[in-house]
Design an enzyme around this catalytic site. Structure first.
Site, PDB file in Angstrom:
ATOM      1  N   GLU B  42      42.611  38.039  31.879  1.00  0.00           N
ATOM      2  CA  GLU B  42      43.460  37.292  30.933  1.00  0.00           C
ATOM      3  C   GLU B  42      44.949  37.462  31.217  1.00  0.00           C
ATOM      4  O   GLU B  42      45.751  36.573  30.937  1.00  0.00           O
ATOM      5  CB  GLU B  42      43.153  37.692  29.495  1.00  0.00           C
ATOM      6  CG  GLU B  42      41.801  37.196  28.984  1.00  0.00           C
ATOM      7  CD  GLU B  42      40.649  38.121  29.319  1.00  0.00           C
ATOM      8  OE1 GLU B  42      40.860  39.107  30.075  1.00  0.00           O
ATOM      9  OE2 GLU B  42      39.526  37.857  28.834  1.00  0.00           O
ATOM     10  N   GLN B 105      34.673  43.109  18.938  1.00  0.00           N
ATOM     11  CA  GLN B 105      35.802  42.423  19.597  1.00  0.00           C
ATOM     12  C   GLN B 105      36.838  41.885  18.611  1.00  0.00           C
ATOM     13  O   GLN B 105      37.417  40.841  18.816  1.00  0.00           O
ATOM     14  CB  GLN B 105      35.291  41.322  20.529  1.00  0.00           C
ATOM     15  CG  GLN B 105      34.492  41.904  21.694  1.00  0.00           C
ATOM     16  CD  GLN B 105      34.230  40.931  22.826  1.00  0.00           C
ATOM     17  OE1 GLN B 105      34.091  39.738  22.600  1.00  0.00           O
ATOM     18  NE2 GLN B 105      34.163  41.438  24.049  1.00  0.00           N
ATOM     19  N   MET B 467      60.627  50.501  45.505  1.00  0.00           N
ATOM     20  CA  MET B 467      61.808  50.631  44.654  1.00  0.00           C
ATOM     21  C   MET B 467      61.851  52.014  44.012  1.00  0.00           C
ATOM     22  O   MET B 467      62.903  52.641  43.925  1.00  0.00           O
ATOM     23  CB  MET B 467      61.816  49.525  43.590  1.00  0.00           C
ATOM     24  CG  MET B 467      63.090  49.471  42.779  1.00  0.00           C
ATOM     25  SD  MET B 467      64.556  49.233  43.809  1.00  0.00           S
ATOM     26  CE  MET B 467      64.769  47.460  43.713  1.00  0.00           C
TER      27      MET B 467
END
Lengths: 184, 554
Positions: B42, B105, B467
């Site tokens: 998702e 859920q 980085m």
């Protein structure tokens, strides 16, 4: 750090579920502790009014109020200092009837503090006092030190600005005018 | 479904699950009208919707289930909030009767997303769907855009209702575009007319307001040199003579130094992020500051302007431009050049035209930018790859750059590039990522396989979280705590997904590999083994003055 002042934040919002949360999280992000909070329907139907007091510096409160104002369901948010407001709190005190009667002049106490008696039984008496925070606190202190307080509760602040009309009504009519203009 | 079509939605990124099944079932009947792209996670759906929105200028739509489906979307929602990306995220929710019971859920999605969205709303009745959907699209794309969440209970999805759609045009408690005070326009113009050394800062507000032409005309009329923020990239052509490059921590030397020398600073649709300003106490103190923005809460938030001009810059800039005199600031503009030359000598030349040593990230980016005629859409991940891409990729037209600026979300690149390609199918979309971020959402290669999305993926592999390693080298005494990566054979993974993949280790193979990658419109994975301990310069260490620029050669 700048001096912290007590600000009163007034918020007008649509009456939707979850709005209180939307407002308080904005204070949370800036680690501002809400001192008092009062929520009620406003003079205009369907619109709720939040009155929040909080200690802050001016720079921070300005930014916080802008961020509250930005939320979609908020109609208007603004802040004031005490001098610009008529404000009031209500407090209830429960004391022992015995102790009260023993304390001497009940009349003097009631006159001095503008107390109302709401309830009286053989065991206890409930006083109501409205006033500024400091006044209500003063009575609490006095009672605690003399006859003792069995229970004490105070409300959040309610406040009205000293200017004549509630500013929201002006704003709503301005919005309506604008909407009509857009539809013409 | 009908509501979505009424809003002109033709593309949705999603992932089905229990509580959104009724909506997916309805989608089955609308496959001719709505192109649904099945992602692999998702988070990928939301990032793809972001990439789609950023290049197309339309609202990105993601469709997911409750609970874990919804919480997986949170990163993307937060990212879209910080980067002002218009999104509508539709999530299923347990039936209204089960709310608050810790049902299977169930999560309080509205509660969780309130601080991360422009608007978050739970729909419990079918008859509220058209109202809420129209409101969601109105809010997401008007004013300063942003994400909106709609949490629809399963029973509301199942119920039948009379369909009556009215497009939302007005919400009485919401003022997307604030009124512009004419006095501020006048004052801004006066300040600009008196300026000897003006500098304009270009932010994403320009592309969001589609005001590129207006801003360019304004800059040209008064001959004001300009620099862009990371998200302002592509708001002006890279080769425009007034374009002085990028601001911020890894921006160009000249505009950063000149920020503290200009006499008037003109901020257009940008929010003075700390990555741009560095230490606020030393930031542009000598200058009068004009701040153009659509969001009143941004004006004065970080930098107190001399004057704030509220409104959409598409309207406010022309108003000011009309009052501004034609001017030339030739000697001021000329001052930028030697600084550029210094940066070129110390950094750019070594980075983009090296002749020996390992492959540099900068030369990869430059070669690809050149090979695409500087006309591709660039999508980046986060980290060194992002900063190098932003520095060396060149742009001809707007809406050509997609990155995660505010949130700095590693793993953003691949799914966002998928969305960008879907949103701009006729353009070449190049995705630059490092080996770290690429692996955070690598599962979206499956989306590319299934929907055959022609993204050109360039993974610049240094086997480090580059980085963070750079900061460890500079600020943590070279203590490389957990920044080395042991990586798989990325080309084998690409091939497993049916994607043409190639690895390049030598400089002389690079140009040929790039030609090979760009030969058609199919997906391609190019893995370039780059310099292991490369550094991104210039660099202004966090929290220091904008003038405190390290070039790496002193």
């Amino acid at each position: 750090m700048e001096e912290r002042t007590l600000y009163t934040v007034t918020v007008f919002s649509e009456n939707h579920v979850g709005l209180l949360n939307q407002i308080t999280i904005i204070f949370n992000r800036r680690r501002l502790n809400i001192e008092t909070l009062s929520v009620s329907p406003s003079a205009i139907q369907g619109i709720h009014k939040f009155t929040i007091t909080v200690f802050s510096d001016r720079d921070t409160i300005e930014k916080v109020v802008k961020q509250i104002d930005k939320r979609v369901d908020i109609l208007k948010a603004y802040f004031n200092v005490d001098e610009e407001l008529v404000h009031q709190e209500i407090a209830l005190y429960k004391v022992s009837t015995d102790q009260l009667l023993k304390s001497g002049s009940v009349e003097e106490l009631i006159r001095k503090h503008n107390i109302r008696i709401l309830e009286m039984t053989e065991t206890c008496v409930v006083f109501e006092k409205t006033g500024h925070y400091a006044e209500n606190q003063q009575l609490f202190k006095e009672l605690s030190e003399t006859i003792g307080v069995l229970q004490f509760i105070r409300s959040g602040r309610v406040a009205i600005t000293k200017s004549k009309v509630e500013r929201l009504s002006d704003m709503l009519s301005a919005i309506e005018k604008k909407m009509h203009k857009n539809h013409e | 479904m009908q509501s979505l079509i009424a809003e002109g939605v033709d593309t949705v990124f999603g992932y089905p699950g229990g509580q959104i099944m009724p909506t997916f079932d309805a989608l089955y009947d609308y496959m001719d009208k709505i192109n649904h792209i099945l992602v692999r996670h998702e988070q990928g759906a939301v990032h793809a919707a972001q990439g789609y929105a950023r290049v197309s200028g339309k609202v990105g739509v993601a469709l997911l289930t409750s609970g874990p489906g919804a919480t997986n979307a949170i990163t993307g929602i937060a990212d879209a909030m910080l980067d002002s990306t218009p999104l509508v995220v539709i999530a299923g929710q347990v039936p209204a009767a089960s709310l608050g019971t810790d049902a299977f859920q169930e999560t309080d999605l509205v509660g969780v997303t309130q601080p991360l969205t422009k608007w978050s709303f739970q729909i419990r009745k079918a008859e509220d769907i058209p109202w809420a959907v129209s409101r969601a699209f109105f809010i997401a794309q008007t004013g300063r855009p942003g994400p909106v969440v709609l949490d629809i209970t399963k029973d509301a999805q199942n119920a039948e209702t009379e369909f009556n759609y009215e497009k939302c045009k007005f919400i009485r408690s919401y003022f997307p575009t604030p009124d512009t005070d004419p006095a501020t326009v006048k004052e801004a113009a006066e300040i600009i007319n008196s300026a000897k050394k003006p500098l304009a800062l270009l932010g994403q507000g320009i592309t969001l307001g589609r005001a590129e032409k207006e801003v360019q005309a304004f800059l040209e009329k008064a001959q004001i040199p300009a620099a862009w923020t990371l998200l302002g990239l592509s708001a002006l052509a890279s080769d425009h003579p007034l374009n002085m490059g990028m601001l911020g921590m890894h921006g160009n030397l000249a505009p950063n130094l000149k920020t503290n020398e200009c006499d008037v600073l003109i901020a257009i649709g940008m929010r003075f992020d700390d990555r741009v300003t560095g230490d606020l106490n030393t930031y542009a103190k000598q200058a009068k500051i004009i701040h153009f923005d659509i969001d009143p809460s941004e004006v004065g938030k970080n930098v107190k302007p001399t004057v704030g001009v509220l409104g959409n810059v598409k309207l406010t800039i022309p108003k000011v431009a009309r009052l501004v005199h034609e001017a030339n600031h030739n000697s001021w503009i000329a001052e930028f050049k030697p600084l550029y030359e210094r940066e070129y000598k110390s950094v750019i030349k070594k980075e983009t035209e090296p002749t020996d040593g390992e492959i540099r990230m900068g030369e990869v980016v430059k070669l690809i930018s050149d090979a695409t005629g500087n006309d591709a859409v660039m999508v980046t991940d986060v980290g060194q790859n992002q900063m190098v891409s932003a520095r060396y990729f060149k742009f001809k037209r707007p809406n050509s750059f997609v990155t995660s600026g505010g949130l700095g979300t590693m793993g953003f690149g691949l799914p966002a590039a998928i969305g960008a390609k879907v949103g701009a199918p006729d353009r070449t979309v190049c995705m630059f990522a490092g080996d770290g971020g690429f692996q955070m959402t690598i599962q979206e290669l499956g989306t590319i396989l299934q929907s055959q999305i022609g993204v050109k993926m360039i993974v610049m592999n240094n086997n480090y979280l580059g980085m963070v390693r750079q900061w460890q080298e500079l600020f943590f005494e070279e203590r490389y705590s957990f920044t080395t990566m042991i990586n798989p054979d990325f080309t084998a993974i690409g091939k497993a997904y049916g994607i043409e993949s190639r690895q390049v280790k030598k400089r002389e193979d690079l140009a040929d590999a790039i030609q090979d990658m760009l030969k058609d419109d199919k997906p391609y994975l190019l893995v370039v083994e780059v310099e292991k301990q490369g550094m991104v310069y210039p660099m202004t260490p966090a929290g220091t003055a904008v003038t405190n620029v390290l070039l790496g050669d002193e």
